[in-house]
Design a protein around this motif. Structure first.
Motif, PDB file in Angstrom:
ATOM      1  N   LYS A 285       2.061   6.611  -6.880  1.00 36.76           N
ATOM      2  CA  LYS A 285       1.049   7.574  -7.320  1.00 36.76           C
ATOM      3  C   LYS A 285       1.567   9.000  -7.142  1.00 36.76           C
ATOM      4  O   LYS A 285       1.418   9.839  -8.041  1.00 36.76           O
ATOM      5  CB  LYS A 285      -0.249   7.389  -6.545  1.00 36.76           C
ATOM      6  CG  LYS A 285      -1.365   8.318  -7.014  1.00 36.76           C
ATOM      7  CD  LYS A 285      -2.599   8.193  -6.158  1.00 36.76           C
ATOM      8  CE  LYS A 285      -3.722   9.082  -6.576  1.00 36.76           C
ATOM      9  NZ  LYS A 285      -3.411  10.450  -6.875  1.00 36.76           N
ATOM     10  N   CYS A 286       2.190   9.273  -6.004  1.00 35.61           N
ATOM     11  CA  CYS A 286       2.739  10.619  -5.764  1.00 35.61           C
ATOM     12  C   CYS A 286       3.827  10.960  -6.779  1.00 35.61           C
ATOM     13  O   CYS A 286       3.884  12.085  -7.281  1.00 35.61           O
ATOM     14  CB  CYS A 286       3.284  10.734  -4.343  1.00 35.61           C
ATOM     15  SG  CYS A 286       2.004  10.779  -3.079  1.00 35.61           S
ATOM     16  N   LEU A 287       4.676   9.978  -7.076  1.00 33.62           N
ATOM     17  CA  LEU A 287       5.726  10.215  -8.063  1.00 33.62           C
ATOM     18  C   LEU A 287       5.141  10.481  -9.444  1.00 33.62           C
ATOM     19  O   LEU A 287       5.577  11.403 -10.141  1.00 33.62           O
ATOM     20  CB  LEU A 287       6.684   9.016  -8.125  1.00 33.62           C
ATOM     21  CG  LEU A 287       7.638   8.867  -6.959  1.00 33.62           C
ATOM     22  CD1 LEU A 287       8.377   7.530  -7.053  1.00 33.62           C
ATOM     23  CD2 LEU A 287       8.632  10.011  -6.925  1.00 33.62           C
TER      24      LEU A 287
ATOM     25  N   LYS B   5       0.832  -1.202   0.000  1.00 28.71           N
ATOM     26  CA  LYS B   5       0.000   0.000   0.000  1.00 28.71           C
ATOM     27  C   LYS B   5       0.868   1.254   0.000  1.00 28.71           C
ATOM     28  O   LYS B   5       0.614   2.199  -0.760  1.00 28.71           O
ATOM     29  CB  LYS B   5      -0.934  -0.012   1.210  1.00 28.71           C
ATOM     30  CG  LYS B   5      -1.917   1.127   1.237  1.00 28.71           C
ATOM     31  CD  LYS B   5      -2.841   1.006   2.431  1.00 28.71           C
ATOM     32  CE  LYS B   5      -3.799   2.181   2.511  1.00 28.71           C
ATOM     33  NZ  LYS B   5      -4.672   2.086   3.689  1.00 28.71           N
ATOM     34  N   LEU B   6       1.899   1.268   0.833  1.00 23.87           N
ATOM     35  CA  LEU B   6       2.804   2.407   0.883  1.00 23.87           C
ATOM     36  C   LEU B   6       3.503   2.593  -0.463  1.00 23.87           C
ATOM     37  O   LEU B   6       3.609   3.714  -0.972  1.00 23.87           O
ATOM     38  CB  LEU B   6       3.844   2.225   1.994  1.00 23.87           C
ATOM     39  CG  LEU B   6       4.916   3.307   2.107  1.00 23.87           C
ATOM     40  CD1 LEU B   6       4.280   4.656   2.427  1.00 23.87           C
ATOM     41  CD2 LEU B   6       5.937   2.924   3.169  1.00 23.87           C
ATOM     42  N   GLY B   7       3.967   1.507  -1.059  1.00 24.36           N
ATOM     43  CA  GLY B   7       4.620   1.592  -2.362  1.00 24.36           C
ATOM     44  C   GLY B   7       3.683   2.134  -3.431  1.00 24.36           C
ATOM     45  O   GLY B   7       4.095   2.954  -4.266  1.00 24.36           O
TER      46      GLY B   7
ATOM     47  N   ARG C 235       3.988  11.527 -18.152  1.00 28.83           N
ATOM     48  CA  ARG C 235       3.351  10.445 -17.399  1.00 28.83           C
ATOM     49  C   ARG C 235       3.101   9.252 -18.332  1.00 28.83           C
ATOM     50  O   ARG C 235       2.601   9.425 -19.443  1.00 28.83           O
ATOM     51  CB  ARG C 235       2.023  10.895 -16.803  1.00 28.83           C
ATOM     52  CG  ARG C 235       2.210  11.913 -15.704  1.00 28.83           C
ATOM     53  CD  ARG C 235       0.904  12.312 -15.097  1.00 28.83           C
ATOM     54  NE  ARG C 235       1.126  13.459 -14.226  1.00 28.83           N
ATOM     55  CZ  ARG C 235       0.191  14.223 -13.755  1.00 28.83           C
ATOM     56  NH1 ARG C 235      -1.075  13.971 -14.045  1.00 28.83           N
ATOM     57  NH2 ARG C 235       0.480  15.241 -12.989  1.00 28.83           N
ATOM     58  N   PRO C 236       3.450   8.073 -17.864  1.00 30.01           N
ATOM     59  CA  PRO C 236       3.184   6.881 -18.691  1.00 30.01           C
ATOM     60  C   PRO C 236       1.682   6.608 -18.741  1.00 30.01           C
ATOM     61  O   PRO C 236       0.966   6.891 -17.784  1.00 30.01           O
ATOM     62  CB  PRO C 236       3.934   5.768 -17.975  1.00 30.01           C
ATOM     63  CG  PRO C 236       4.066   6.227 -16.564  1.00 30.01           C
ATOM     64  CD  PRO C 236       4.105   7.734 -16.611  1.00 30.01           C
ATOM     65  N   PRO C 237       1.217   6.030 -19.853  1.00 28.05           N
ATOM     66  CA  PRO C 237      -0.209   5.674 -19.908  1.00 28.05           C
ATOM     67  C   PRO C 237      -0.503   4.537 -18.946  1.00 28.05           C
ATOM     68  O   PRO C 237       0.324   3.644 -18.762  1.00 28.05           O
ATOM     69  CB  PRO C 237      -0.405   5.247 -21.361  1.00 28.05           C
ATOM     70  CG  PRO C 237       0.952   4.893 -21.867  1.00 28.05           C
ATOM     71  CD  PRO C 237       1.933   5.694 -21.055  1.00 28.05           C
TER      72      PRO C 237
END
Length: 130
Positions: free
Chosen positions: A116-118, A109-111, A127-129
């Motif tokens: 998502k933040c990155l 979950k943390l990863g 951003r990658p699709p």
């Protein structure tokens, strides 16, 4: 039935402990990051509720430990020494594996949150699709 209850009670204790730690972290943050008074009051009430729930869960665990001793006594009359050792090992490992599973789920979950933040920090064109 005992093993299913063991799984549920250990999961409950882990969940309550994690929630309590998050509330205490929110309350214990430095003065510059202290929550507003209304939020602090809400967090304090939530902490009190979680502490009561955690105590109730500890009582459930104590009752479950007493049941385990009774079940183990019955198993001792039905199993040979090797079978009884296997049973006791299984019960010990069940709790350990539930704890390890929860830790791994928390890491995943943390990863995912970090990823998502990155991704959100990248410009839209980079951003990658998904």
């Amino acid at each position: 039935m005992f093993v299913g209850d063991l799984d549920k009670v250990v999961s409950l204790l882990l969940s309550l402990s994690g929630r309590l730690a998050r509330v205490e972290n929110a309350l214990g943050s430095g003065e510059e990051q202290a929550p507003p008074p209304d939020e602090k009051r809400t967090l304090t009430e939530k902490r009190a509720l979680l502490l009561r729930q955690h105590e109730d869960a500890r009582e459930l665990k104590d009752n479950l430990d007493r049941r385990e001793r009774l079940v183990s006594g019955v198993m001792a009359t039905q199993l040979d020494a090797r079978g009884l050792d296997d049973y006791r090992h299984f019960v010990k490992m069940k709790s350990a594996l539930v704890i390890e599973q929860r830790m791994l789920e928390d890491k995943v979950k943390l990863g995912e949150e970090q990823l998502k933040c990155l991704l959100d920090s990248l410009p839209p064109e980079q951003r990658p699709p998904l």
